[in-house]
Enzyme design. Structure first.
Site, PDB file in Angstrom:
ATOM      1  N   SER A  13      38.455  47.408  30.444  1.00  0.00           N
ATOM      2  CA  SER A  13      39.369  47.780  31.513  1.00  0.00           C
ATOM      3  C   SER A  13      40.402  48.758  30.990  1.00  0.00           C
ATOM      4  CB  SER A  13      40.111  46.555  32.073  1.00  0.00           C
ATOM      5  OG  SER A  13      41.150  46.965  32.958  1.00  0.00           O
ATOM      6  N   TYR A  51      45.410  39.217  29.600  1.00  0.00           N
ATOM      7  CA  TYR A  51      44.197  39.838  30.145  1.00  0.00           C
ATOM      8  C   TYR A  51      43.954  41.185  29.467  1.00  0.00           C
ATOM      9  CZ  TYR A  51      41.166  42.363  33.380  1.00  0.00           C
ATOM     10  OH  TYR A  51      40.141  43.120  33.926  1.00  0.00           O
TER      11      TYR A  51
HETATM   12  N1  LIG Z   1      37.920  44.734  39.772  1.00  0.00           N
HETATM   13  C1  LIG Z   1      38.687  45.431  38.952  1.00  0.00           C
HETATM   14  O1  LIG Z   1      39.705  46.031  39.347  1.00  0.00           O
HETATM   15  C2  LIG Z   1      38.332  45.504  37.515  1.00  0.00           C
HETATM   16  C3  LIG Z   1      37.440  44.617  36.930  1.00  0.00           C
HETATM   17  N2  LIG Z   1      37.174  44.709  35.596  1.00  0.00           N
HETATM   18  C4  LIG Z   1      36.252  43.788  34.959  1.00  0.00           C
HETATM   19  O2  LIG Z   1      35.013  43.804  35.641  1.00  0.00           O
HETATM   20  C5  LIG Z   1      34.324  42.583  35.402  1.00  0.00           C
HETATM   21  C6  LIG Z   1      33.768  42.058  36.706  1.00  0.00           C
HETATM   22  O3  LIG Z   1      34.845  41.720  37.536  1.00  0.00           O
HETATM   23  P1  LIG Z   1      34.823  41.980  39.124  1.00  0.00           P
HETATM   24  O4  LIG Z   1      33.454  42.306  39.561  1.00  0.00           O
HETATM   25  O5  LIG Z   1      35.936  42.909  39.442  1.00  0.00           O
HETATM   26  O6  LIG Z   1      35.276  40.573  39.647  1.00  0.00           O
HETATM   27  P2  LIG Z   1      34.586  39.455  40.546  1.00  0.00           P
HETATM   28  O7  LIG Z   1      35.542  38.320  40.548  1.00  0.00           O
HETATM   29  O8  LIG Z   1      34.091  40.015  41.812  1.00  0.00           O
HETATM   30  O9  LIG Z   1      33.296  39.034  39.701  1.00  0.00           O
HETATM   31  C7  LIG Z   1      33.434  38.260  38.568  1.00  0.00           C
HETATM   32  C8  LIG Z   1      32.079  37.715  38.249  1.00  0.00           C
HETATM   33  O10 LIG Z   1      32.189  36.907  37.095  1.00  0.00           O
HETATM   34  C9  LIG Z   1      31.683  35.610  37.383  1.00  0.00           C
HETATM   35  N3  LIG Z   1      32.427  34.589  36.660  1.00  0.00           N
HETATM   36  C10 LIG Z   1      33.732  34.265  36.810  1.00  0.00           C
HETATM   37  N4  LIG Z   1      34.038  33.219  36.018  1.00  0.00           N
HETATM   38  C11 LIG Z   1      32.891  32.872  35.383  1.00  0.00           C
HETATM   39  C12 LIG Z   1      32.540  31.869  34.464  1.00  0.00           C
HETATM   40  N5  LIG Z   1      33.437  30.973  34.042  1.00  0.00           N
HETATM   41  N6  LIG Z   1      31.277  31.820  34.011  1.00  0.00           N
HETATM   42  C13 LIG Z   1      30.363  32.709  34.442  1.00  0.00           C
HETATM   43  N7  LIG Z   1      30.619  33.690  35.315  1.00  0.00           N
HETATM   44  C14 LIG Z   1      31.874  33.751  35.781  1.00  0.00           C
HETATM   45  C15 LIG Z   1      31.821  35.431  38.891  1.00  0.00           C
HETATM   46  O11 LIG Z   1      30.837  34.588  39.389  1.00  0.00           O
HETATM   47  P3  LIG Z   1      30.990  33.003  39.649  1.00  0.00           P
HETATM   48  O12 LIG Z   1      32.309  32.738  40.285  1.00  0.00           O
HETATM   49  O13 LIG Z   1      29.803  32.717  40.537  1.00  0.00           O
HETATM   50  O14 LIG Z   1      30.868  32.362  38.294  1.00  0.00           O
HETATM   51  C16 LIG Z   1      31.530  36.845  39.363  1.00  0.00           C
HETATM   52  O15 LIG Z   1      30.147  37.034  39.469  1.00  0.00           O
HETATM   53  C17 LIG Z   1      35.354  41.660  34.723  1.00  0.00           C
HETATM   54  O16 LIG Z   1      35.079  41.593  33.341  1.00  0.00           O
HETATM   55  C18 LIG Z   1      36.680  42.350  34.970  1.00  0.00           C
HETATM   56  O17 LIG Z   1      37.633  42.074  33.959  1.00  0.00           O
HETATM   57  C19 LIG Z   1      37.737  45.681  34.803  1.00  0.00           C
HETATM   58  C20 LIG Z   1      38.625  46.568  35.348  1.00  0.00           C
HETATM   59  C21 LIG Z   1      38.963  46.564  36.736  1.00  0.00           C
HETATM   60  N1  LIG Z   2      40.735  43.398  36.806  1.00  0.00           N
HETATM   61  C1  LIG Z   2      41.803  44.320  37.017  1.00  0.00           C
HETATM   62  C2  LIG Z   2      43.098  43.640  36.806  1.00  0.00           C
HETATM   63  O1  LIG Z   2      43.234  42.493  37.169  1.00  0.00           O
HETATM   64  C3  LIG Z   2      41.773  45.459  36.073  1.00  0.00           C
HETATM   65  O2  LIG Z   2      41.254  45.261  34.966  1.00  0.00           O
HETATM   66  O3  LIG Z   2      42.271  46.517  36.461  1.00  0.00           O
END
Ligand SMILES: NC(=O)C1=CN([C@@H]2O[C@H](COP(=O)(O)OP(=O)(O)OC[C@H]3O[C@@H](n4cnc5c(N)ncnc54)[C@H](OP(=O)(O)O)[C@@H]3O)[C@@H](O)[C@H]2O)C=CC1
Ligand SMILES: N[C@@H](C=O)C(=O)O
Length: 262
Positions: A140, A153
């Protein structure tokens, strides 16, 4: 006709992971989908089988639990069809540093760093042995920005970037591609899950645009892919400055500015 590698996607039940799954299915890759929510995974799997005719396995796992991490490690080690790992599962944090508890810290760091690292370490030896394979670690921009006030985070995401750079130096000479993807604010469920009202946030990137951009970097075999960075040279300058700093580290003696004044 060459057989495409199977792609294992963690965090595949929503957001960035679910979009990666859809995009790789559209490219003809079989999939292994990992997340906690089996129902959502099965629903997505059925849709992708129907839409793209690929094989989709569902592997429910809570990647904060060692036994479940172990189960996914075993799949990565033993299933030689898997040639791409999308290390995506992650969560954000709510509250500031002093609002964190031991439990919230443990959960955040386990999911965002320990699980990601263990899964990469599980599959890397097999990729090295075959001289091929790809590992995509989702970091990120927050990992570059302590100013954003998401200290724990952001630290996990700085870890992901460093880990990816180190893995690249060790593994790319052996034929293994490593990519760090650094999104900024992207419209997914992560915000609501962290107790942040997504409607209070402006200019979030659509998740499809984010993943499509990340896949352009993937196809170019880019090491650090930052889709929201509109001046690419900024990254080159930052990484160059980092390497320049290292060239001025002369560890035998403390720098003059730290020498006691008589
Ligand atoms: N959205 C944003 O602004 C940004 C996101 N990111 C990163 O992108 C990645 C995906 O996030 P994003 O798609 O945005 O978020 P979402 O919350 O939409 O997706 C997160 C995913 O991770 C899974 N997950 C959460 N907790 C667990 C767990 N304990 N075990 C297994 N799976 C888990 C969830 O599925 P389930 O609940 O079914 O387990 C879900 O499929 C993350 O690493 C996040 O840090 C980075 C920068 C920006
Ligand atoms: N997941 C977002 C912050 O919560 C990000 O990484 O920008």
């Amino acid at each position: 006709m060459t057989t495409l590698p199977t792609v294992l996607v963690t965090g595949a039940s929503s957001g960035i992971g679910a979009t990666y799954a859809e995009r790789f299915a559209r490219r003809g890759h079989d999939l292994v989908l990992v997340a906690r929510d089996k129902t959502r995974l099965e629903t997505l799997a059925a849709r992708l089988r129907e839409a793209s005719g690929v094989t989709v396995d569902v592997l429910p796992a809570d990647l904060t639990q060692p036994a479940d991490i172990g189960a996914v490690e075993t799949r990565l080690r033993d299933d030689a069809r898997i040639g791409v790992l999308i290390n995506n599962a992650g969560m954000a944090q709510s509250g500031g540093f002093v609002q964190q508890t031991g439990e919230s810290i443990e959960r955040l760091i386990t999911l965002n760093t320990t699980a990601l690292t263990r899964l990469a370490a599980a599959v890397a030896p097999r990729f090295v042995q075959s001289g091929t394979g790809a590992i995509v670690n989702i970091g990120s921009v927050v990992g570059l920005a302590p100013e954003f006030g998401m200290t724990v985070y952001g630290a996990t995401k700085a870890f992901v970037l460093f880990l990816s750079q180190g893995m690249h130096l060790e593994l790319s000479p052996k034929g293994v591609y490593v990519q760090a993807v650094l999104p900024a604010g992207t419209r997914t469920e992560i915000w609501d899950r962290a107790g942040i009202d997504v409607n209070t946030l402006s200019d979030l990137m659509d998740v499809e645009e984010l993943v499509d951009a990340a896949l352009v970097g993937f196809d170019r075999r880019e090491l650090v892919t930052i889709p929201p960075l509109h001046v690419a040279a900024r990254w080159d300058t930052l990484d160059g400055a980092r390497q320049g700093l290292l060239s001025d580290i002369r560890q035998a003696h403390a720098a003059e500015r730290y020498l006691a004044q008589d």
